[in-house]
Structure formats: C-alpha cells, structure tokens
Write a protein that holds these residues in place. Structure first.
Motif, PDB file in Angstrom:
ATOM      1  N   LEU A 174      -3.036  -3.101  -1.191  1.00 42.93           N
ATOM      2  CA  LEU A 174      -2.569  -3.550  -2.607  1.00 42.93           C
ATOM      3  C   LEU A 174      -1.111  -3.412  -2.441  1.00 42.93           C
ATOM      4  O   LEU A 174      -0.447  -2.703  -1.488  1.00 42.93           O
ATOM      5  CB  LEU A 174      -2.990  -2.545  -3.809  1.00 42.93           C
ATOM      6  N   LYS A 175      -0.320  -3.992  -3.562  1.00 38.33           N
ATOM      7  CA  LYS A 175       0.864  -3.758  -3.644  1.00 38.33           C
ATOM      8  C   LYS A 175       1.391  -2.291  -3.729  1.00 38.33           C
ATOM      9  O   LYS A 175       0.757  -1.517  -4.449  1.00 38.33           O
ATOM     10  CB  LYS A 175       1.621  -4.332  -4.635  1.00 38.33           C
ATOM     11  N   GLY A 176       2.492  -1.880  -2.997  1.00 37.28           N
ATOM     12  CA  GLY A 176       2.846  -0.518  -3.034  1.00 37.28           C
ATOM     13  C   GLY A 176       2.914   0.242  -1.995  1.00 37.28           C
ATOM     14  O   GLY A 176       2.697  -0.291  -0.819  1.00 37.28           O
ATOM     15  N   ASP A 177       3.098   1.638  -1.949  1.00 38.60           N
ATOM     16  CA  ASP A 177       3.164   2.521  -0.868  1.00 38.60           C
ATOM     17  C   ASP A 177       2.266   3.510  -0.932  1.00 38.60           C
ATOM     18  O   ASP A 177       0.945   3.336  -1.441  1.00 38.60           O
ATOM     19  CB  ASP A 177       4.475   3.429  -1.007  1.00 38.60           C
ATOM     20  N   HIS A 178       2.181   4.662  -0.306  1.00 35.75           N
ATOM     21  CA  HIS A 178       1.229   5.707  -0.180  1.00 35.75           C
ATOM     22  C   HIS A 178       0.788   6.333  -1.464  1.00 35.75           C
ATOM     23  O   HIS A 178      -0.411   6.677  -1.286  1.00 35.75           O
ATOM     24  CB  HIS A 178       1.841   6.901   0.701  1.00 35.75           C
ATOM     25  N   SER A 179       1.723   6.098  -2.376  1.00 36.15           N
ATOM     26  CA  SER A 179       1.133   6.934  -3.694  1.00 36.15           C
ATOM     27  C   SER A 179       0.099   5.938  -4.520  1.00 36.15           C
ATOM     28  O   SER A 179      -0.425   6.185  -5.274  1.00 36.15           O
ATOM     29  CB  SER A 179       2.197   7.003  -4.833  1.00 36.15           C
TER      30      SER A 179
END
Length: 203
Positions: A174-179
């Motif tokens: 998904l779009k985004g980082d570890h959070s």
C-alpha cells in the motif's frame, strides 16, 4: 469493549476485547515495539474483523502495561503472548478458531508463536523484514516458519523492507511507510476480505 488483565510469567498483560455478533473466529492482535494498540492500522484491522464476524482482542504486552517503552526480549514476548492466548482461549474464545496477528514487533511474535499456539491464520501489519539500512539482518525466517495462511500488509516505502510472497502467504503493498497511516482505509478493506475468505472453509 471489555478490558481485562491477564497474568503471565512476566507480569500482567492487558486485553481489550471487541466482540462480534455470532462469532466465527477470534483475532488476537499485538502492538509494535514502541507503540500501543491504538495504532491506526490495528484499529482498522479490528473494525474490519468485527465486520466479518470475528471477535478481536488487542493485546498489550506486560512491559507496556508496566509503563516501559523498551520492549522485552523476544522469548519473554512470546511466552507472555502464549499465556494470553491460552487464557482468552479458555475464558472467552472457547471452541473458536484463533487467528494471530499484530503490527511490526507484534507481527513477529504472531509468526514465532503461530505453530505452538495452533493459529489457523496469521495477519502481519508492517512486518519488519530487517532493521532499517541493515538488510543482512533478515527476519524472514520468522515469516517463513508460519505454516498457515498469512496476509502481510506493507507500506511500499517501508524502510524495514518488503517481504516476498509465498505459496500460502499473500503480500499487499500500500502507499506509505512503516506506519501504514497513509492507507488506513485500504488496510481495513484488505484485512476484512482476506479474513472472510480464509475462514470460510472453517465455517
């Protein structure tokens, strides 16, 4: 919601129970190393599971209940987790299939204990494949050790790495980082669809 303390060999853990009507299974979710069970992706997974008839227990490890930020060693995390699984399995989820899950460190605990705890499936949110910048320190063995259906939901820019798929392991990027905060709605959608699908043969 019902909140209760569960005794473990390493101090009390806390379980927040979110119950579904006519439950078909129960999902136990653990938090990340430095975070709590209020993480947006855990909340989204909880709501999605409830929507497809699954009880959810959000589990806080004893070190968090005691007010410490630094996580306990892996062995203590696993022992405490399995104590909670046994307690809730007898008192609240008797007869229900159990799905293990969590985000980051909690996902690692779910993987490591899935065989001993007899989980029917495993949900990993932001599985930390390796420490940031240290791909040689891989934790893929923990994920590869899971023998049941597994869903990994990962941010495509996660500095902790991206796991590969496998015969019984689905990986959703998904779009985004570890959070995973950038794609919380998608987290819920994929978790709900996957959980409904993997539990159908057990209904």
């Amino acid at each position: 919601m019902t909140t209760l303390l569960v005794d473990t060999p390493h101090g009390p853990a806390r379980a927040s129970l979110h119950c579904a009507h006519e439950p078909r299974a129960a999902l136990l979710l653990g938090h990340g190393a430095g975070g709590g069970v209020e993480a947006p992706d855990l909340v989204a997974a909880c709501r999605a599971a409830n929507s497809v008839g699954v009880h959810v227990a959000l589990i806080e490890q004893p070190y968090r209940v005691a007010g410490r930020r630094a996580p306990a060693p892996a062995g203590q995390l696993d022992t405490a987790w399995l104590s909670v699984v046994e307690d809730l399995g007898e008192r609240w989820f008797d007869g229900l299939p159990l799905v293990f899950g969590g985000r980051s460190s909690g996902a690692r605990v779910a993987c490591r204990t899935s065989v001993e705890g007899q989980a029917v499936a495993v949900l990993c949110l932001a599985f930390p494949v390796h420490p940031p910048g240290k791909p040689e320190k891989s934790r893929m063995a923990e994920l590869d050790g899971v023998e049941v259906a597994t869903l990994v939901v990962q941010g495509e820019n996660d500095p902790f790495g991206l796991p590969a798929g496998a015969p019984h392991r689905e990986v959703v990027l998904l779009k985004g980082d570890h959070s995973l905060k950038a794609s919380v709605a998608d987290v819920g959608r994929y978790v709900g669809e996957w959980m409904d699908r993997v539990l159908r043969p057990l209904d």
